[in-house]
Design a protein around this motif. Sequence first.
Motif, PDB file in Angstrom:
ATOM      1  N   UNK A   1       0.609  -1.590   0.188  1.00 31.04           N
ATOM      2  CA  UNK A   1       0.226   0.085   0.057  1.00 31.04           C
ATOM      3  C   UNK A   1       0.670   1.154  -0.030  1.00 31.04           C
ATOM      4  N   UNK A   2       0.783   2.180   0.810  1.00 29.22           N
ATOM      5  CA  UNK A   2       0.953   3.551   1.295  1.00 29.22           C
ATOM      6  C   UNK A   2       2.697   3.249   1.656  1.00 29.22           C
ATOM      7  N   UNK A   3       2.965   1.726   1.780  1.00 27.53           N
ATOM      8  CA  UNK A   3       4.302   2.015   3.106  1.00 27.53           C
ATOM      9  C   UNK A   3       5.673   2.374   1.927  1.00 27.53           C
ATOM     10  N   UNK A   4       6.304   3.461   3.115  1.00 31.00           N
ATOM     11  CA  UNK A   4       7.430   4.321   1.841  1.00 31.00           C
ATOM     12  C   UNK A   4       8.513   3.124   2.446  1.00 31.00           C
ATOM     13  N   UNK A   5       9.021   3.972   1.497  1.00 33.96           N
ATOM     14  CA  UNK A   5      10.479   2.445   1.296  1.00 33.96           C
ATOM     15  C   UNK A   5      11.317   2.851   2.306  1.00 33.96           C
ATOM     16  N   UNK A   6      11.198   3.542   2.716  1.00 28.65           N
ATOM     17  CA  UNK A   6      12.076   3.072   4.444  1.00 28.65           C
ATOM     18  C   UNK A   6      11.812   2.558   5.072  1.00 28.65           C
ATOM     19  N   UNK A   7      10.480   2.369   5.117  1.00 25.74           N
ATOM     20  CA  UNK A   7       8.957   1.851   6.176  1.00 25.74           C
ATOM     21  C   UNK A   7       9.540   0.087   6.120  1.00 25.74           C
ATOM     22  N   UNK A   8       9.703  -0.024   3.926  1.00 22.82           N
ATOM     23  CA  UNK A   8       9.733  -1.097   3.833  1.00 22.82           C
ATOM     24  C   UNK A   8      11.116  -2.198   4.202  1.00 22.82           C
ATOM     25  N   UNK A   9      11.881  -1.181   3.794  1.00 20.62           N
ATOM     26  CA  UNK A   9      13.434  -1.454   4.473  1.00 20.62           C
ATOM     27  C   UNK A   9      13.396  -1.773   5.455  1.00 20.62           C
ATOM     28  N   UNK A  10      13.069  -1.170   6.954  1.00 18.24           N
ATOM     29  CA  UNK A  10      13.061  -1.597   8.388  1.00 18.24           C
ATOM     30  C   UNK A  10      12.759  -2.998   8.014  1.00 18.24           C
ATOM     31  N   UNK A  11      11.371  -3.385   8.152  1.00 20.10           N
ATOM     32  CA  UNK A  11      10.759  -4.440   7.845  1.00 20.10           C
ATOM     33  C   UNK A  11      11.808  -5.351   7.261  1.00 20.10           C
ATOM     34  N   UNK A  12      12.701  -5.216   6.097  1.00 22.04           N
ATOM     35  CA  UNK A  12      12.705  -5.760   5.613  1.00 22.04           C
ATOM     36  C   UNK A  12      14.332  -6.811   6.393  1.00 22.04           C
ATOM     37  N   UNK A  13      14.751  -5.508   7.345  1.00 25.96           N
ATOM     38  CA  UNK A  13      15.860  -5.943   8.022  1.00 25.96           C
ATOM     39  C   UNK A  13      15.582  -6.686   8.772  1.00 25.96           C
ATOM     40  N   UNK A  14      14.717  -6.721   9.582  1.00 28.49           N
ATOM     41  CA  UNK A  14      13.801  -7.016  10.918  1.00 28.49           C
ATOM     42  C   UNK A  14      13.648  -8.944  10.302  1.00 28.49           C
ATOM     43  N   UNK A  15      13.014  -8.957   8.809  1.00 27.35           N
ATOM     44  CA  UNK A  15      13.107 -10.495   8.724  1.00 27.35           C
ATOM     45  C   UNK A  15      13.977 -11.081   8.644  1.00 27.35           C
ATOM     46  N   UNK A  16      15.225 -10.299   7.865  1.00 29.66           N
ATOM     47  CA  UNK A  16      16.293 -11.337   7.905  1.00 29.66           C
ATOM     48  C   UNK A  16      16.551 -11.570   8.680  1.00 29.66           C
ATOM     49  N   UNK A  17      16.548 -10.449  10.215  1.00 29.25           N
ATOM     50  CA  UNK A  17      17.471 -10.636  11.176  1.00 29.25           C
ATOM     51  C   UNK A  17      17.062 -12.101  11.431  1.00 29.25           C
TER      52      UNK A  17
END
Length: 453
Positions: free
Chosen positions: A99-115
């Motif tokens: 949806x309207x998730x910003x790139x920064x928000x998306x990348x932070x979620x991605x970092x958490x998922x990777x860890x």
Amino acid sequence: MRNVLLTVVAAMMALGLEAGPARADVQPPEPELYGLYGWAGELARFADDIERSGIRWLRAGGWHRNGDPGSAERLMRVAAERGFVVQPVIELGGLSDAGDMTLDEMLERWREAIRAQVEPYAPGGSFWQRHPDLEPAPVRYWQIWNEPNIYFLGTEATGLRRDELYAELLAVAIDEVRRIDPEAYLIAYNPAGGALAHLPSPDVFVEQNGFVGWRRLIRVGNERVGPEAYDAVGIHPYTMPVGPEAGGVVPALALLRELPGMSNKPIWMTEVGYPIEYPRQRQVRDEAQQAAFVTRLFAIAGAHGVTQVQIMYVTDIVYSRDGSRRSFGFFPEPGEWREQAYATAIMQRLVPDPRVDVEILAEEPGGVWAYRFRRAGGEPVIMAWHSGGRSSVPRRFDVERRQLTRVSMLGETSTIPAEDGQVAVTLAEAPIYLVAADESEVRRRIADVLPGR
């Protein structure tokens, strides 16, 4: 050479993790050509069959799906007990509906998922600390996303195309995984495509649905991230219902290597297969053709320098949304083998590593394909077939031995004499092997995986 153990320990201390017991084998293991793909829980379920087949390298999807690590933990226990090498696919569900998730928000979620997906199973990770009864078999190979050129969306708020957004995700994944395991081996891209069959141009961008050609995805990613930042490039060179020869696997490999920075980059086929049931009539004819195409692909890939081929799929798939079947499976049920499983197990025993000491004898469009492989001890094995369907053709090959053993795709053996330094054979769709060894010795090598045992 970097002091691997110290860098791993230092990285874990920086993350506030306790390092596990020191190990001598901290370098990632050397990959084998033969691999198999399945979701983590399914791979664990079929562990007996996989072990018997001789395949050790497993591409694991569904890793921590919906935040539940249960299937991943089951597979890692099995891997530690049986000597499997697990290669998880790191993904983050939900970004397609960002949806309207910003790139920064998306990348932070991605970092958490990777860890969350990487740390427990890395060297010294929390999974191994919680299971001191297991001999640690940490994950060292990680695949970054699955087919982002066709399945990954979520670009509306970011203003980026799929290829550009994947490059952002790749850069973050490289950074996060290497923080945890500096010596991890990272396989990037893994797009749908990698052959010349079916899909639009490998360099296309389709505006209405954001489809990105497989070669374009890699080129754009490399321009943003740099090919030196990761270890290997993955592709998914499906060609069904035709075989790998007619589907253009070899010229596609050449196209990939033409890209800047790709001439010597390791190439992995991280997903590819030939279903006997599939929507829109894209299935192959039957089990015999499925087995022929799979073993022919292993030979072609090995002869052309591919690092590993991960066959789709450990078992059959039924899509819950429409009930359609994708019958790729090596094993329809535990203890039940398709011809492709037998054929792969037999090939692996006769040609343990088709990537080394290989001579291309023939690659004829619509005709004969043949390779001369050598086992570690120097024994030559000719693998040959006719790629023109069910028709058969005679062919002669130069050999060094007066008498060889002919082996069919499914393990039938016979002694074949040489005359004037040549053997005469008839080639058809299913590959045959001409082994420079006595028939009794050849039968001993393949006896444990012959059909009917």
